[in-house]
Scaffold this motif. Structure first.
Motif, PDB file in Angstrom:
ATOM      1  N   GLY A   1       0.817  -1.215   0.000  1.00  0.00           N
ATOM      2  CA  GLY A   1       0.000   0.000   0.000  1.00  0.00           C
ATOM      3  C   GLY A   1       0.842   1.253   0.000  1.00  0.00           C
ATOM      4  O   GLY A   1       0.543   2.227  -0.704  1.00  0.00           O
ATOM      5  N   SER A   2       1.929   1.249   0.769  1.00  0.00           N
ATOM      6  CA  SER A   2       2.785   2.430   0.804  1.00  0.00           C
ATOM      7  C   SER A   2       3.504   2.651  -0.521  1.00  0.00           C
ATOM      8  O   SER A   2       3.782   3.791  -0.903  1.00  0.00           O
ATOM      9  CB  SER A   2       3.810   2.294   1.941  1.00  0.00           C
ATOM     10  N   ILE A   3       3.789   1.558  -1.263  1.00  0.00           N
ATOM     11  CA  ILE A   3       4.446   1.695  -2.565  1.00  0.00           C
ATOM     12  C   ILE A   3       3.452   2.183  -3.610  1.00  0.00           C
ATOM     13  O   ILE A   3       3.702   3.148  -4.348  1.00  0.00           O
ATOM     14  CB  ILE A   3       5.066   0.354  -2.995  1.00  0.00           C
ATOM     15  N   VAL A   4       2.313   1.503  -3.690  1.00  0.00           N
ATOM     16  CA  VAL A   4       1.332   1.802  -4.734  1.00  0.00           C
ATOM     17  C   VAL A   4       0.770   3.208  -4.595  1.00  0.00           C
ATOM     18  O   VAL A   4       0.533   3.901  -5.590  1.00  0.00           O
ATOM     19  CB  VAL A   4       0.210   0.739  -4.711  1.00  0.00           C
ATOM     20  N   THR A   5       0.558   3.650  -3.368  1.00  0.00           N
ATOM     21  CA  THR A   5       0.016   4.988  -3.159  1.00  0.00           C
ATOM     22  C   THR A   5       1.080   6.074  -3.268  1.00  0.00           C
ATOM     23  O   THR A   5       0.748   7.264  -3.224  1.00  0.00           O
ATOM     24  CB  THR A   5      -0.656   5.086  -1.785  1.00  0.00           C
ATOM     25  N   GLY A   6       2.336   5.679  -3.405  1.00  0.00           N
ATOM     26  CA  GLY A   6       3.406   6.660  -3.520  1.00  0.00           C
ATOM     27  C   GLY A   6       3.846   7.265  -2.207  1.00  0.00           C
ATOM     28  O   GLY A   6       4.639   8.213  -2.193  1.00  0.00           O
ATOM     29  N   VAL A   7       3.368   6.713  -1.086  1.00  0.00           N
ATOM     30  CA  VAL A   7       3.753   7.238   0.219  1.00  0.00           C
ATOM     31  C   VAL A   7       5.211   6.942   0.513  1.00  0.00           C
ATOM     32  O   VAL A   7       5.914   7.740   1.128  1.00  0.00           O
ATOM     33  CB  VAL A   7       2.843   6.648   1.316  1.00  0.00           C
ATOM     34  N   ALA A   8       5.705   5.794   0.062  1.00  0.00           N
ATOM     35  CA  ALA A   8       7.080   5.391   0.356  1.00  0.00           C
ATOM     36  C   ALA A   8       7.698   4.744  -0.865  1.00  0.00           C
ATOM     37  O   ALA A   8       6.998   4.208  -1.740  1.00  0.00           O
ATOM     38  CB  ALA A   8       7.108   4.416   1.536  1.00  0.00           C
ATOM     39  N   THR A   9       9.010   4.805  -0.948  1.00  0.00           N
ATOM     40  CA  THR A   9       9.736   4.090  -1.985  1.00  0.00           C
ATOM     41  C   THR A   9       9.789   2.609  -1.611  1.00  0.00           C
ATOM     42  O   THR A   9       9.554   2.239  -0.459  1.00  0.00           O
ATOM     43  CB  THR A   9      11.172   4.627  -2.112  1.00  0.00           C
ATOM     44  N   PRO A  10      10.111   1.735  -2.577  1.00  0.00           N
ATOM     45  CA  PRO A  10      10.213   0.307  -2.235  1.00  0.00           C
ATOM     46  C   PRO A  10      11.217   0.024  -1.122  1.00  0.00           C
ATOM     47  O   PRO A  10      10.977  -0.845  -0.274  1.00  0.00           O
ATOM     48  CB  PRO A  10      10.648  -0.327  -3.557  1.00  0.00           C
ATOM     49  N   THR A  11      12.328   0.744  -1.097  1.00  0.00           N
ATOM     50  CA  THR A  11      13.310   0.522  -0.036  1.00  0.00           C
ATOM     51  C   THR A  11      12.750   0.942   1.316  1.00  0.00           C
ATOM     52  O   THR A  11      12.934   0.240   2.324  1.00  0.00           O
ATOM     53  CB  THR A  11      14.600   1.295  -0.334  1.00  0.00           C
ATOM     54  N   GLU A  12      12.055   2.079   1.352  1.00  0.00           N
ATOM     55  CA  GLU A  12      11.439   2.517   2.609  1.00  0.00           C
ATOM     56  C   GLU A  12      10.354   1.549   3.053  1.00  0.00           C
ATOM     57  O   GLU A  12      10.248   1.216   4.247  1.00  0.00           O
ATOM     58  CB  GLU A  12      10.858   3.919   2.431  1.00  0.00           C
ATOM     59  N   SER A  13       9.548   1.071   2.119  1.00  0.00           N
ATOM     60  CA  SER A  13       8.495   0.128   2.486  1.00  0.00           C
ATOM     61  C   SER A  13       9.086  -1.201   2.937  1.00  0.00           C
ATOM     62  O   SER A  13       8.485  -1.905   3.763  1.00  0.00           O
ATOM     63  CB  SER A  13       7.548  -0.092   1.299  1.00  0.00           C
ATOM     64  N   ALA A  14      10.255  -1.565   2.400  1.00  0.00           N
ATOM     65  CA  ALA A  14      10.913  -2.795   2.855  1.00  0.00           C
ATOM     66  C   ALA A  14      11.315  -2.685   4.314  1.00  0.00           C
ATOM     67  O   ALA A  14      11.222  -3.660   5.074  1.00  0.00           O
ATOM     68  CB  ALA A  14      12.129  -3.092   1.981  1.00  0.00           C
ATOM     69  N   SER A  15      11.751  -1.499   4.727  1.00  0.00           N
ATOM     70  CA  SER A  15      12.090  -1.313   6.143  1.00  0.00           C
ATOM     71  C   SER A  15      10.838  -1.404   7.007  1.00  0.00           C
ATOM     72  O   SER A  15      10.873  -1.970   8.108  1.00  0.00           O
ATOM     73  CB  SER A  15      12.789   0.037   6.339  1.00  0.00           C
ATOM     74  N   VAL A  16       9.726  -0.868   6.498  1.00  0.00           N
ATOM     75  CA  VAL A  16       8.454  -1.005   7.214  1.00  0.00           C
ATOM     76  C   VAL A  16       8.085  -2.487   7.341  1.00  0.00           C
ATOM     77  O   VAL A  16       7.652  -2.960   8.397  1.00  0.00           O
ATOM     78  CB  VAL A  16       7.334  -0.229   6.493  1.00  0.00           C
ATOM     79  N   GLY A  17       8.280  -3.237   6.257  1.00  0.00           N
ATOM     80  CA  GLY A  17       7.960  -4.660   6.282  1.00  0.00           C
ATOM     81  C   GLY A  17       8.823  -5.442   7.252  1.00  0.00           C
ATOM     82  O   GLY A  17       8.337  -6.339   7.956  1.00  0.00           O
ATOM     83  N   ALA A  18      10.133  -5.125   7.302  1.00  0.00           N
ATOM     84  CA  ALA A  18      11.022  -5.836   8.213  1.00  0.00           C
ATOM     85  C   ALA A  18      10.649  -5.581   9.668  1.00  0.00           C
ATOM     86  O   ALA A  18      10.569  -6.512  10.485  1.00  0.00           O
ATOM     87  CB  ALA A  18      12.469  -5.411   7.947  1.00  0.00           C
ATOM     88  N   VAL A  19      10.399  -4.299   9.992  1.00  0.00           N
ATOM     89  CA  VAL A  19       9.988  -3.969  11.364  1.00  0.00           C
ATOM     90  C   VAL A  19       8.615  -4.578  11.662  1.00  0.00           C
ATOM     91  O   VAL A  19       8.371  -5.101  12.764  1.00  0.00           O
ATOM     92  CB  VAL A  19       9.964  -2.438  11.568  1.00  0.00           C
ATOM     93  N   GLY A  20       7.730  -4.536  10.679  1.00  0.00           N
ATOM     94  CA  GLY A  20       6.408  -5.116  10.869  1.00  0.00           C
ATOM     95  C   GLY A  20       6.469  -6.611  11.135  1.00  0.00           C
ATOM     96  O   GLY A  20       5.723  -7.140  11.971  1.00  0.00           O
ATOM     97  N   ALA A  21       7.356  -7.322  10.431  1.00  0.00           N
ATOM     98  CA  ALA A  21       7.501  -8.762  10.661  1.00  0.00           C
ATOM     99  C   ALA A  21       8.004  -9.044  12.067  1.00  0.00           C
ATOM    100  O   ALA A  21       7.534  -9.989  12.735  1.00  0.00           O
ATOM    101  CB  ALA A  21       8.461  -9.351   9.629  1.00  0.00           C
ATOM    102  N   LEU A  22       8.949  -8.230  12.551  1.00  0.00           N
ATOM    103  CA  LEU A  22       9.425  -8.388  13.935  1.00  0.00           C
ATOM    104  C   LEU A  22       8.295  -8.147  14.927  1.00  0.00           C
ATOM    105  O   LEU A  22       8.178  -8.842  15.947  1.00  0.00           O
ATOM    106  CB  LEU A  22      10.578  -7.422  14.198  1.00  0.00           C
ATOM    107  N   PHE A  23       7.458  -7.150  14.623  1.00  0.00           N
ATOM    108  CA  PHE A  23       6.323  -6.850  15.491  1.00  0.00           C
ATOM    109  C   PHE A  23       5.330  -8.011  15.513  1.00  0.00           C
ATOM    110  O   PHE A  23       4.852  -8.432  16.578  1.00  0.00           O
ATOM    111  CB  PHE A  23       5.648  -5.564  15.024  1.00  0.00           C
ATOM    112  N   LEU A  24       5.016  -8.575  14.340  1.00  0.00           N
ATOM    113  CA  LEU A  24       4.075  -9.687  14.266  1.00  0.00           C
ATOM    114  C   LEU A  24       4.616 -10.920  14.978  1.00  0.00           C
ATOM    115  O   LEU A  24       3.861 -11.659  15.627  1.00  0.00           O
ATOM    116  CB  LEU A  24       3.764 -10.011  12.802  1.00  0.00           C
ATOM    117  N   ALA A  25       5.929 -11.154  14.848  1.00  0.00           N
ATOM    118  CA  ALA A  25       6.525 -12.284  15.560  1.00  0.00           C
ATOM    119  C   ALA A  25       6.435 -12.088  17.063  1.00  0.00           C
ATOM    120  O   ALA A  25       6.169 -13.044  17.817  1.00  0.00           O
ATOM    121  CB  ALA A  25       7.989 -12.452  15.123  1.00  0.00           C
ATOM    122  N   ALA A  26       6.644 -10.854  17.522  1.00  0.00           N
ATOM    123  CA  ALA A  26       6.531 -10.573  18.958  1.00  0.00           C
ATOM    124  C   ALA A  26       5.095 -10.777  19.439  1.00  0.00           C
ATOM    125  O   ALA A  26       4.857 -11.326  20.529  1.00  0.00           O
ATOM    126  CB  ALA A  26       7.000  -9.147  19.243  1.00  0.00           C
TER     127      ALA A  26
END
Length: 552
Positions: free
Chosen positions: A264-289
């Motif tokens: 969503g952040s990529i398609v809407t232009g809110v974030a670049t793919p690299t920025e959204s990848a950092s969101v995804g990595a942190v999000g995965a850590l959050f979901l695992a926690a």
């Protein structure tokens, strides 16, 4: 003999030699880089290669390592591995199997849907195939499924991570096509070409990947209607039926939350793919926690109280994350995730058993990410040396002349390139094909007027078959490694054949209707961009023969 002609012969020999050596199983990176350097020195000896070009090789290597676009690769890999090791993928697969299992073909349908969700949330093919092979294959065998249908469905669904964003294949394709498109447009006199970004290919791949998933589902429905004995329903126990709705919500929310945050952040232009990848990595850590927290404090798996508590937890979490994303964009979303992660970690680290589990997940995920990323990038460095030597020996000019003189013009050139990629997929890995074939052929095809986004999505969809095609399809190996001895290798090979045919039909649909790949990125990123009217024309459909005069 003329030095230019001799160089082209050496370039052709280098390409064939690399293909032959790779088929012996020798290390890919050393094959690409080592043979390229040896042939380069041979070219120096006969006057067909300028030795000063080797001095530029370290700068090329450094450019690859420091490429900001490729920073997204290890982040997306890490995101996928964390989800797999934390058990989130397992919970999703189990719950979806209970949801559809009572239908004929329901288990196969759940495998396809879970494969699509995991592809959009992880993009890690090997982990997805292994997870579904360990969990779904025994359940499908107990239910009386045809082994060929069961194994084919698992392999095909597992490979969806190759084309459904955030796919690492699309990231590398976008990086290669960006350079190829710039060079092609400059050679055509267009000094302000449109860029080809990772976001373009991600957006372009969404509709074709949905078509492919729908085709898989239709095939399973057809099997359920006309060959019901191959995919019987599963009897549900009262315990499995109790609270199924809440369990579905609790299992679906984590991957969907990650998909919306990243894509969503990529398609809407809110974030670049690299920025959204950092969101995804942190999000995965959050979901695992959260998964560990729920296991420890909210009740055991299958406990109705746990399901209710998780439902309300995710409802509040989505409200908080959605509000921060709306108000502060990707930065606010990332900061909120970091804050929630910090709170979850404080609770988890207070208990020794949870602390060990979480740290083990983090350690093995980091180790696996390092291994996968190192493997891909060392191949990329070897491919960089190969591209330098091949191009400077005159290989690019030779390929351009060969493709431009193909009967049928643009259509003939595309068909030959796609056929070569498909055949190589029987023997080589996806990344090997990307780094060897695409830098050679893409500039020529783009000069001939092919749309770069359409070309990237077509190649990505075609490369997906390399994970399925016998005898060296990696998905087949992954499943063979976890399948019981009653499942033979020929069963797996025969099982994937219908899905390979479906993928080829999906390629034909995308060729006939190129707007499936170009419409969404043009609407999202290019509708208001200056110079859109000078963009390359769309690719030809089957009824357009084309000719050389069109492209002059």
């Amino acid at each position: 003999m003329d030095a230019a002609l001799l160089g082209q012969l050496m370039a052709a020999g280098l390409f064939l030699l690399i293909i032959l050596v790779l088929m012996t199983g020798y290390i890919v990176a050393f094959t690409l880089g080592g043979l390229a350097i040896l042939v380069g020195f041979a070219g120096i000896a006969v006057g067909a290669f300028d030795q000063s070009l080797f001095a530029a090789l370290p700068n090329r290597f450094w450019g690859v390592i420091t490429n900001p676009v490729l920073v997204a690769v290890p982040l997306f890999v890490f995101m996928g591995v964390v989800l797999e090791r934390s058990g989130i993928a397992e919970s999703l697969l189990t719950t979806m199997g209970q949801l559809f299992g009572s239908l004929r073909g329901g288990l196969a349908l759940s495998v396809v849907l879970v494969g699509a969700l995991l592809a959009a949330a992880t993009g890690v093919v090997g982990a997805t195939v292994v997870t579904m092979g360990l969990l779904s294959l025994p359940a499908m065998m107990r239910a009386g499924y045809d082994p060929k249908l069961a194994t084919g469905t698992i392999c095909a669904a597992g490979t969806l991570g190759q084309i459904i964003p955030p796919s690492t294949v699309l990231i590398f394709l976008a990086d290669i096509l960006q350079g190829a498109n710039s060079a092609a447009q400059l050679s055509l006199g267009n000094f302000a070409p449109d860029t080809v970004s990772v976001g373009d290919l991600f957006a372009g791949a969404i509709l074709p990947s949905l078509v492919l998933v729908a085709a898989f589902i239709l095939y399973i429905v057809w099997k359920a209607i006309f060959h019901p004995e191959t995919c019987p329903p599963v009897a549900m126990t009262p315990a499995e039926k109790a609270g199924l709705g809440l369990r579905i919500v609790g299992a679906l929310i984590p991957p969907l939350l990650l998909i919306v945050s990243v894509l969503g952040s990529i398609v809407t232009g809110v974030a670049t793919p690299t920025e959204s990848a950092s969101v995804g990595a942190v999000g995965a850590l959050f979901l695992a926690a959260v998964k560990l927290f729920a296991d420890a404090y909210l009740g055991a798996e299958g406990d109705p109280k746990r399901d209710i508590r998780l439902f309300w937890f995710w409802l509040v979490a989505i409200a908080v994350l959605g509000a921060t994303a709306f108000a502060f964009g990707a930065a606010g979303l990332l900061n909120t995730m970091l804050g929630l992660l910090a709170v979850a970690l404080i609770v988890i680290l207070a208990r020794g058993d949870l602390r060990r589990s979480y740290l083990q997940t983090l350690f093995y995920s980091s180790k696996s990410t390092m291994s996968i990323t190192s493997m891909v990038f060392i191949i990329l460095l070897g491919a960089t040396a190969f591209a330098l030597v091949f191009t400077q020996l005159g290989g690019s000019a030779m390929v351009q002349g060969f493709l431009e003189n193909m009967p049928g013009g643009q259509f003939g050139a595309l068909f030959v390139v796609f056929f070569i990629i498909f055949i190589l997929g029987f023997f080589l890995d996806t990344f090997e094909i990307i780094f060897i074939v695409i830098p050679i052929t893409a500039p020529v095809l783009l000069i001939m007027g092919v749309d770069p986004i359409w070309l990237g999505v077509m190649i990505g969809l075609l490369l997906q078959t390399s994970f399925l095609t016998p005898p060296f399809g990696f998905s087949l190996f992954y499943l063979r490694g976890v399948a019981p001895r009653t499942i033979t290798t020929p069963m797996i090979y025969r099982g994937v054949i219908p899905f390979i045919v479906i993928q080829l039909l999906a390629l034909a649909v995308l060729w006939i209707f190129p707007d499936l790949a170009t419409w969404l990125p043009n609407e999202l990123f290019r509708s208001d961009a200056p110079g859109t009217e000078g963009a390359p024309p769309p690719p030809p459909s089957f009824d357009e023969g084309g000719g050389e005069d069109e492209f002059l």
